[in-house]
Design a protein around this motif. Structure first.
Motif, PDB file in Angstrom:
ATOM      1  N   GLU A  11      38.788   2.043  43.497  1.00  0.00           N
ATOM      2  CA  GLU A  11      39.116   1.075  43.758  1.00  0.00           C
ATOM      3  C   GLU A  11      39.312   0.227  41.582  1.00  0.00           C
ATOM      4  OE1 GLU A  11      34.664   1.809  41.999  1.00  0.00           O
ATOM      5  OE2 GLU A  11      34.466   3.188  43.936  1.00  0.00           O
ATOM      6  N   ASP A  12      39.275  -1.170  41.508  1.00  0.00           N
ATOM      7  CA  ASP A  12      39.545  -1.917  40.513  1.00  0.00           C
ATOM      8  C   ASP A  12      39.479  -2.166  39.445  1.00  0.00           C
ATOM      9  OD1 ASP A  12      41.012  -2.265  42.613  1.00  0.00           O
ATOM     10  OD2 ASP A  12      41.349  -4.183  42.636  1.00  0.00           O
ATOM     11  N   THR A  13      37.403  -1.952  39.217  1.00  0.00           N
ATOM     12  CA  THR A  13      36.782  -2.099  38.090  1.00  0.00           C
ATOM     13  C   THR A  13      36.204  -0.584  37.703  1.00  0.00           C
ATOM     14  OG1 THR A  13      35.087  -2.477  39.985  1.00  0.00           O
ATOM     15  CG2 THR A  13      36.719  -4.450  38.693  1.00  0.00           C
ATOM     16  N   GLU A  14      36.159  -1.049  36.862  1.00  0.00           N
ATOM     17  CA  GLU A  14      34.807  -0.118  36.355  1.00  0.00           C
ATOM     18  C   GLU A  14      33.666   0.248  36.271  1.00  0.00           C
ATOM     19  OE1 GLU A  14      33.959   1.984  31.982  1.00  0.00           O
ATOM     20  OE2 GLU A  14      35.514   0.221  32.068  1.00  0.00           O
ATOM     21  N   ARG A  15      32.704   1.110  36.696  1.00  0.00           N
ATOM     22  CA  ARG A  15      31.953   1.458  37.164  1.00  0.00           C
ATOM     23  C   ARG A  15      30.926   1.736  35.839  1.00  0.00           C
ATOM     24  NH1 ARG A  15      30.771   5.266  42.326  1.00  0.00           N
ATOM     25  NH2 ARG A  15      31.489   4.140  43.786  1.00  0.00           N
ATOM     26  N   VAL A  16      29.773   0.605  36.494  1.00  0.00           N
ATOM     27  CA  VAL A  16      28.936   0.183  35.132  1.00  0.00           C
ATOM     28  C   VAL A  16      27.916   0.847  35.937  1.00  0.00           C
ATOM     29  CG1 VAL A  16      27.144  -1.552  34.078  1.00  0.00           C
ATOM     30  CG2 VAL A  16      29.605  -1.975  34.435  1.00  0.00           C
ATOM     31  N   TYR A  17      27.233   2.148  34.545  1.00  0.00           N
ATOM     32  CA  TYR A  17      25.501   2.719  35.116  1.00  0.00           C
ATOM     33  C   TYR A  17      24.846   1.925  34.723  1.00  0.00           C
ATOM     34  CZ  TYR A  17      28.723   5.899  37.489  1.00  0.00           C
ATOM     35  OH  TYR A  17      30.001   6.381  38.255  1.00  0.00           O
ATOM     36  N   HIS A  53      25.399  -2.019  39.414  1.00  0.00           N
ATOM     37  CA  HIS A  53      24.966  -1.259  38.820  1.00  0.00           C
ATOM     38  C   HIS A  53      24.275   0.102  39.744  1.00  0.00           C
ATOM     39  CE1 HIS A  53      23.890  -4.457  35.415  1.00  0.00           C
ATOM     40  NE2 HIS A  53      25.370  -3.862  35.661  1.00  0.00           N
ATOM     41  N   TYR A  54      25.053   1.228  39.553  1.00  0.00           N
ATOM     42  CA  TYR A  54      25.225   2.328  39.465  1.00  0.00           C
ATOM     43  C   TYR A  54      24.327   3.448  39.301  1.00  0.00           C
ATOM     44  CZ  TYR A  54      29.162   0.837  42.942  1.00  0.00           C
ATOM     45  OH  TYR A  54      29.970   0.166  42.975  1.00  0.00           O
TER      46      TYR A  54
END
Length: 142
Positions: A11-17, A53-54
């Motif tokens: 994944e290129d982007t950081e996951r936002v929770y 968002h996750y």
């Protein structure tokens, strides 16, 4: 050790929770099965809201924790005997609550699942027995 990483994507982007309390409509995007730290069968449901968002929730399959699985499957409108693969692609309304951590931080946990008005239709597969074939005493089809 040789590890073949051909075909593996990063994944290129950081996951936002999700980091807020309240009700959120979530789509189950992936289900992963594993063993819990106690050695019990478990699965994680990876959710995503409309903003991208996750959230992740883990379900441990023990007699004392099946009520949580039932709460999720009831909200997803799935049958009592359920294949975890049926979870992905379905929607729920999840209620998030903040919880203090030992180091003074906060985490946001899903405390409740309710049905969503988005597409959650499940039709149980209908079994249809094949038509009988009759044979005479010489094994010829009649």
């Amino acid at each position: 050790m040789i590890i073949n990483l051909e075909g593996v994507e990063v994944e290129d982007t950081e996951r936002v929770y999700i980091k807020r309390e309240g009700e959120v409509i979530l789509k189950a995007v992936k289900v992963t099965e594993h063993k819990s730290t106690g050695g019990y069968p478990a699965f994680k449901v990876h959710f995503q809201d409309r903003a991208g968002h996750y959230a992740i929730d883990e379900f441990i399959v023990t007699d004392s924790a099946l009520w949580r699985v039932k709460m999720l499957t009831k909200a997803l409108k799935l049958p009592n005997a359920v294949d975890t693969n049926l979870i992905a692609g379905r929607y729920v309304v999840a209620t998030f609550k903040a919880k203090a951590t030992q180091n003074g931080g906060q985490i946001f946990e899903i405390k409740k699942y309710e049905p969503s008005k988005l597409t959650n239709t499940y039709v149980a597969p209908q079994y249809q027995a094949p038509a009988p074939i009759y044979h005479d005493h010489n094994n010829n089809i009649i």
